[in-house]
Design an enzyme around this catalytic site. Structure first.
Site: not given
Lengths: 153, 149
Positions: B92-94
């Site tokens: 979802s987040h990077n």
């Protein structure tokens, strides 16, 4: 638990509703149900806490909140409850998680701080350190955003 | 952005009405018509103030676990490795978070536990990088809401 129709509904809705007079009618059409049914199910899942909020997700960059730091804290196990509660109560802290320790990595509490500048984030981290008496922490600024979505099903 | 836009943003980041004509209800609250609020929200979305309107899910209640992962990757290689990681929709987040530890790439995965293991194994095989695996134990706070007014 939710049924397969709820699941499909969440999958369709998580992409965001259409900006139109009757967005739930459109959503229902995809799934072959009425807008009343869509609304009933979304409300129920909100009551059950499966949906935390049905709301707009903000693009914080556009709001001028351009700096984002992850701060990793090294907290004594018996202190986690106290420190976690203090950190979570800060306005600028958007996320606060306890995480398992990793080999050669002593940090067990993680916060995300959003603010208007890097200096601001550093100042806030220092204030939080003072407030909690946790002295060992690491500030990790994001230099590049490769992906940012909501967790999806 | 004028005052009305700010009022709209403040309201809809808290909650968006679950009724047949949500924009009419919102408009009534703001003292403007349904068509005007639709135009305004469209503009706010176009300009990037609003990403999307929809459900913000409690993934744990849906049987998912969360995990934070850091990869020890050089800054030169980071873009390439980030692209591999981004292929997984469960990521979802990077972010690139350069720091002296060398763990420069930080991302989160939200999925069932067996699927998380599968993704981690695949990423390991594809990148051969040293990693930090930091499963969530307790959530003290989640949710990005901002002071708008």
């Amino acid at each position: 638990m939710i049924d397969s129709l709820d699941f499909s509904l969440l999958r369709a809705a998580q992409n965001g509703i259409e900006l139109t007079e009757k967005p739930y009618l459109l959503l229902g059409e995809e799934l072959g149900i009425s807008d009343e049914e869509v609304i009933k199910r979304l409300k129920l899942m909100t009551e059950q806490g499966i949906i935390r909020r049905f709301a707009a997700t903000m693009g914080h960059r556009a709001l001028g909140i351009v700096a984002n730091a992850m701060v990793a804290w090294k907290v004594a196990p018996q202190d986690l409850e106290r420190v976690g509660t203090i950190l979570a109560s800060s306005q600028e802290v958007t996320h606060c998680y306890e995480r398992e320790l990793a080999h050669n990595w002593p940090y067990n509490l993680y916060t995300v701080i959003h603010s208007r500048s890097k200096e601001d984030c550093l100042r806030i981290a220092k204030e939080l350190s003072d407030a909690t008496s946790v002295e060992e922490y690491k500030v990790l600024f994001s230099e590049k955003e490769y992906k940012k979505t909501s967790a999806r099903i | 952005m004028d005052k009305t836009d700010l009022k709209i943003l403040a309201a809809i980041q808290e909650s968006f009405p679950l009724v047949r004509r949500p924009f009419r209800v919102l408009g009534e609250l703001m003292g403007i018509s349904e068509s005007e609020i639709l135009v305004r929200v469209e503009n706010l979305q176009k300009k990037g103030f609003v990403r999307r309107i929809g459900p913000i899910l409690d993934m744990r209640k849906l049987g998912c676990s969360g995990i934070l992962v850091a990869l020890k990757v050089s800054l030169e290689q980071a873009d390439q490795v980030a692209a591999v990681v981004n292929e997984y929709e469960e990521v979802s987040h990077n972010y690139l978070r350069p720091n002296e530890s060398g763990y420069n790439l930080w991302f989160t995965i939200s999925a069932r536990e067996d699927r998380i293991c599968e993704i981690l194994a695949e990423i390991k095989e594809r990148t051969c990088l040293d990693e930090l695996i930091l499963p969530t134990k307790r959530i003290f706070k989640i949710g990005v809401k901002f002071d708008i007014i």
